[in-house]
Design an enzyme around this catalytic site. Structure first.
Site, PDB file in Angstrom:
ATOM      1  N   ARG A  81     -40.314 -64.870 -60.303  1.00 19.02           N
ATOM      2  CA  ARG A  81     -38.884 -64.661 -60.096  1.00 19.02           C
ATOM      3  C   ARG A  81     -38.722 -64.256 -58.647  1.00 19.02           C
ATOM      4  NH1 ARG A  81     -34.498 -63.548 -58.809  1.00 19.02           N
ATOM      5  NH2 ARG A  81     -32.739 -62.806 -59.999  1.00 19.02           N
ATOM      6  N   GLU A 128     -26.756 -69.374 -62.841  1.00 21.66           N
ATOM      7  CA  GLU A 128     -27.484 -69.861 -64.017  1.00 21.66           C
ATOM      8  C   GLU A 128     -27.294 -71.372 -64.107  1.00 21.66           C
ATOM      9  OE1 GLU A 128     -29.407 -67.954 -65.971  1.00 21.66           O
ATOM     10  OE2 GLU A 128     -28.915 -66.219 -64.740  1.00 21.66           O
ATOM     11  N   ARG A 185     -41.925 -61.218 -65.990  1.00 22.20           N
ATOM     12  CA  ARG A 185     -42.245 -62.129 -64.885  1.00 22.20           C
ATOM     13  C   ARG A 185     -42.509 -61.315 -63.631  1.00 22.20           C
ATOM     14  NH1 ARG A 185     -36.872 -65.711 -65.093  1.00 22.20           N
ATOM     15  NH2 ARG A 185     -36.144 -63.578 -64.944  1.00 22.20           N
TER      16      ARG A 185
END
Length: 175
Positions: A45, A53, A87
């Site tokens: 990330r 998004e 992540r």
């Protein structure tokens, strides 16, 4: 002098904390997958930036921009944190030192994630992109991804509550 010595002492740490990898996947504008030594894949990330998004306006554009910048390239990254999904959050560098998060913000495909960044230069880059109406800043009603996600969660919650009320009403009718 003191700053110089501190920087000199930290240099070996910075040098060895950088990892080189090849980008093998782009999930969205701010999430990539890299291939490490030993054929191990790792999802990263991007630090300090939040892109629309995929379901948001300009989400696909942000993904395309990130892909054009780093897909199939060797990059260097420095892990800075873990997100709530486990992540690794990382600063990604490519093409002789370009910082991917900054490039995304400069092109207008992401917001400076000020809640997780102290780099005010990124905020200035965002303002410049906004003033030039680059990328997502063409949309006068651009909604930050964090507000979009919050709205999505609230709508899902309303739908669940409405469904529960309907099911309860149905039960009461049949009894």
């Amino acid at each position: 002098m003191r700053i110089f010595l501190s920087a000199l002492l930290c240099f070996p740490f910075l040098l060895f904390s950088q990892i080189t990898a090849k980008v093998v996947g782009i999930s969205d504008g701010d999430t990539i997958t890299v291939l490490l030594d030993g054929n191990v894949q790792k999802k990263l990330r991007l630090a300090e930036v939040d892109c629309p998004e995929n379901r948001q306006p300009f989400g696909k554009n942000a993904k395309k921009f990130t892909s054009e910048q780093v897909f199939a390239k060797n990059i260097r990254f420095i892990e800075t944190n873990k997100d709530r999904y486990g992540r690794s959050v990382a600063k990604i560098y490519y093409d002789n030192g370009k910082y991917l998060s900054a490039e995304i913000i400069k092109a207008g495909y992401g917001w400076w994630y000020y809640s997780y960044s102290k780099n005010t230069d990124l905020g200035k880059m965002q303002e410049t992109a906004k003033n030039k109406k680059l990328g997502l800043w063409q949309d006068k009603k651009a909604i930050s991804p964090w507000d979009f996600r919050k709205e999505q969660r609230e709508n899902a919650k309303k739908k669940r509550l409405q469904k529960q009320r309907e099911q309860q009403a149905q039960k009461e009718k049949t009894t």
